[in-house]
Design a protein around this motif. Structure first.
Motif, mmCIF file in Angstrom:
data_model
loop_
_atom_site.group_PDB
_atom_site.id
_atom_site.type_symbol
_atom_site.label_atom_id
_atom_site.label_comp_id
_atom_site.label_asym_id
_atom_site.label_seq_id
_atom_site.Cartn_x
_atom_site.Cartn_y
_atom_site.Cartn_z
ATOM 1 N N ASN A 60 0.856 -1.187 0.000
ATOM 2 C CA ASN A 60 0.000 0.000 0.000
ATOM 3 C C ASN A 60 0.896 1.242 0.000
ATOM 4 O OD1 ASN A 60 -1.782 2.100 0.441
ATOM 5 N ND2 ASN A 60 -2.831 1.128 2.172
ATOM 6 N N ASN A 61 1.040 1.865 -1.174
ATOM 7 C CA ASN A 61 1.924 3.029 -1.290
ATOM 8 C C ASN A 61 1.177 4.360 -1.246
ATOM 9 O OD1 ASN A 61 0.723 3.291 -3.802
ATOM 10 N ND2 ASN A 61 2.531 2.612 -4.954
ATOM 11 N N GLU A 62 -0.138 4.277 -0.930
ATOM 12 C CA GLU A 62 -0.969 5.468 -0.727
ATOM 13 C C GLU A 62 -1.049 6.351 -1.964
ATOM 14 O OE1 GLU A 62 0.145 7.471 2.880
ATOM 15 O OE2 GLU A 62 -0.447 5.787 4.142
ATOM 16 N N THR A 63 -1.052 5.731 -3.122
ATOM 17 C CA THR A 63 -1.288 6.464 -4.360
ATOM 18 C C THR A 63 -2.604 5.994 -4.967
ATOM 19 O OG1 THR A 63 -0.069 4.858 -5.715
ATOM 20 C CG2 THR A 63 1.177 6.704 -4.776
ATOM 21 N N SER A 64 -3.240 6.851 -5.722
ATOM 22 C CA SER A 64 -4.601 6.587 -6.172
ATOM 23 C C SER A 64 -4.718 5.377 -7.091
ATOM 24 C CB SER A 64 -5.151 7.824 -6.890
ATOM 25 O OG SER A 64 -4.336 8.153 -8.018
ATOM 26 N N GLY A 65 -3.648 5.043 -7.815
ATOM 27 C CA GLY A 65 -3.724 3.892 -8.703
ATOM 28 C C GLY A 65 -3.376 2.577 -8.033
ATOM 29 N N ASN A 66 -3.067 2.604 -6.753
ATOM 30 C CA ASN A 66 -2.630 1.412 -6.037
ATOM 31 C C ASN A 66 -3.840 0.624 -5.540
ATOM 32 O OD1 ASN A 66 -1.849 0.284 -3.063
ATOM 33 N ND2 ASN A 66 -0.121 0.092 -4.459
ATOM 34 N N TYR A 84 -4.356 0.709 -1.750
ATOM 35 C CA TYR A 84 -4.820 2.028 -1.287
ATOM 36 C C TYR A 84 -6.293 2.228 -1.633
ATOM 37 C CZ TYR A 84 -4.953 7.039 -0.401
ATOM 38 O OH TYR A 84 -5.264 8.296 0.082
ATOM 39 N N ASN A 85 -6.708 1.725 -2.795
ATOM 40 C CA ASN A 85 -8.127 1.806 -3.150
ATOM 41 C C ASN A 85 -8.978 0.985 -2.183
ATOM 42 O OD1 ASN A 85 -7.559 3.465 -5.306
ATOM 43 N ND2 ASN A 85 -7.472 1.792 -6.803
ATOM 44 N N GLN A 86 -8.451 -0.162 -1.748
ATOM 45 C CA GLN A 86 -9.156 -0.946 -0.736
ATOM 46 C C GLN A 86 -9.267 -0.159 0.569
ATOM 47 O OE1 GLN A 86 -10.659 -4.105 -1.108
ATOM 48 N NE2 GLN A 86 -10.314 -3.469 -3.225
ATOM 49 N N GLU A 87 -8.190 0.517 0.931
ATOM 50 C CA GLU A 87 -8.212 1.353 2.137
ATOM 51 C C GLU A 87 -9.330 2.385 2.057
ATOM 52 O OE1 GLU A 87 -5.536 4.946 4.043
ATOM 53 O OE2 GLU A 87 -4.481 3.251 3.121
#
Length: 516
Positions: free
Chosen positions: A226-232, A235-238
């Motif tokens: 999870n690199n906290e970028t929108s395409g990750n 992160y989308n699951q988060e």
């Protein structure tokens, strides 16, 4: 050889062979002996309504009924202090045991401790013998007046003295709800569905209402990828998990999070079956304050703290959550299980985790749930890894296996939840069935008749069990814990959900405000 001597030798051989044969027969009879014993299922019962029972058990089942006769003694009076019991019991064909219920009669008088004692006398079977445990007893006490937590006192009993008013209110209401009702919840109710039929929760599809509690997981949120970028993807699951938690809060529901944390070396797995021996042996120890991966562990707690401190409802308030770390710690399928750390190591890490989150990271919207699996039968076993009253708000149990064991399993569920109920009352905590399910996979694993309205409901309410909530596990494409309307057991679930003491989302009180 002389003829007379020959006859003597022959007679001796016959006698020896005869004796040998008789001995073999005798040994065979001994091997067929089965022993019968009696035990008390709890050492205490109490007025007005905390009941108990004895179990009479065979060491091996038989293809015929077995009747055992016994003497009932003690200064408690049969038929006066407890419902009358006969002086014999029958273990049915092909079963191992029978129960003798001790149902307490409230006489409204303050008395000394009374005792009911049962001693096994004889059995109507030649191959069943009395075992070493032929006597058991139960004490009957007068239950002290129950402590009722008041709104003004609730803040003194939560783990975090700086907890937000909404978090204190949630603790108070769960404590109060447990006296008369319980909330029904489900893991991933807003994001995981049977047959991937997304939209409203499967529980709402069946009952018309959402569950009263939503379960979520910090697993993807804390994943190394999870690199906290929108395409990750992680992160989308988060973002989805946070959105669901906010939706649940805005609907007045309870949010609870568990954590399937990946092992700290490779960050790939949480099940020990997928780990190397080195990982299994060292994973837990490595995240202790003195361990090589402790800084890594703190970075994961930092992420949890960041997310918790970003959960804001439509009312502008921080959203309270129940955090259930290291769940099912009395098993060995997770790397934090009992085979991979000592009780003291578990306690040390639990205490560090709580202190770090509330003191170092300032997370003030969290209640802490200590939840074992089903591997206990006494208070002492349940509390073996208990970190202390200052570190736990909720006493939980995850239990799947007992629900697959027939009537005996259901009795065991009830007895274990009774332990949690009693401990919660003593410690001013909240008892909960924190995870449970009977998985139905159509065509493979079919529903159990009356599972929800009788098996489940009775096991979590009988014997004065009092829970703040219970939670079903997730529905997925192939299997379900909560049926959808097309399933044959949907009506059974509706009966369960419509019980007068079960609460779905539409029946919840205002959980996040303390009464005046």
């Amino acid at each position: 050889m002389k003829k007379g001597f020959k006859h003597i030798v022959l007679l001796f051989v016959i006698l020896v062979m005869g004796c040998s044969k008789d001995a073999s027969i005798e040994e065979e009879v001994i091997e067929k002996k089965i022993f019968i014993t009696i035990t008390s299922n709890t050492s205490n019962a109490s007025e007005p309504q905390t009941h108990s029972s004895f179990t009479i058990r065979l060491s091996e089942s038989l293809d015929t009924d077995v009747t055992v006769f016994y003497t009932v003694e003690g200064n408690a009076t049969n038929g006066l202090d407890y419902n009358e019991i006969p002086e014999k019991a029958t273990i049915a064909t092909n079963t191992l045991s029978t129960e003798i219920p001790i149902t307490i009669i409230n006489d409204s008088e303050s008395e000394e401790i009374e005792t009911v004692k049962i001693t096994l006398d004889r059995v109507d079977s030649e191959i069943v013998k009395l075992g070493t445990l032929i006597t058991a007893s139960i004490n009957i006490t007068n239950e002290a007046e129950e402590f009722l937590l008041s709104p003004s006192e609730a803040r003194f009993y939560v783990v975090n003295p700086n907890a937000t008013p909404e978090t204190i209110a949630l603790f108070y209401h769960l404590n109060k709800i447990a006296r008369t009702s319980f909330i029904i919840g489900q893991q991933d109710a807003f994001s995981s569905f049977f047959d991937d039929a997304s939209g409203i929760s499967d529980m709402k599809k069946t009952t018309g209402n959402d569950p009263g509690l939503l379960g979520s997981d910090f697993m993807f949120i804390t994943d190394d990828m999870n690199n906290e970028t929108s395409g990750n993807w992680f992160y989308n699951q988060e973002q989805t998990i946070k959105s669901n938690a906010i939706e649940a809060y805005n609907k007045g529901m309870v949010n609870t999070f568990l954590w399937h944390m990946r092992e700290p070396y490779e960050g790939d797995h949480f099940y020990t079956s997928n780990m190397t021996d080195f990982q299994k042996t060292n994973a837990f120890k490595s995240i202790l304050p003195s361990g090589e991966n402790h800084a890594y562990y703190k970075s994961k707690l930092d992420k949890i703290a960041k997310v918790c401190n970003s959960l804001i409802g439509n009312d502008g308030k921080l959203i309270p959550i129940i955090f259930r770390p290291f769940h099912e710690f009395d098993g060995n399928w997770f790397w934090w299980g009992k085979d991979y750390c000592t009780p003291q190591e578990f306690i040390d890490l639990w205490r560090f985790t709580v202190n770090y989150l509330k003191n170092t990271k300032g997370v003030n919207n969290m209640l802490f749930a200590y939840a074992s699996d089903r591997n206990f039968n006494t208070d002492a076993e349940y509390l073996e890894r208990y970190p202390g009253d200052n570190y736990v708000d909720i006493l939980g149990m995850d239990n799947y296996g007992d629900f697959n064991q027939g009537d005996m399993g259901l009795t065991q569920v009830n007895a274990k939840l009774k332990i949690l109920t009693s401990l919660a009352k003593q410690k001013v905590k909240i008892a909960a069935l924190t995870e449970s399910c009977f998985f139905v996979t159509p065509g493979t694993n079919e529903p159990i008749a009356d599972f929800y309205s009788k098996n489940l409901y009775n096991s979590i309410t009988e014997n004065d069990v009092k829970l703040g909530y219970m939670m079903f596990w997730s529905n997925i494409k192939e299997s379900y814990c909560v049926p959808t309307p097309s399933h044959s057991n949907a009506n059974d679930f509706i009966l369960f959900a419509n019980k007068p003491n079960t609460l779905l989302q539409n029946e919840l009180p205002s959980l996040y405000k303390l009464p005046n």
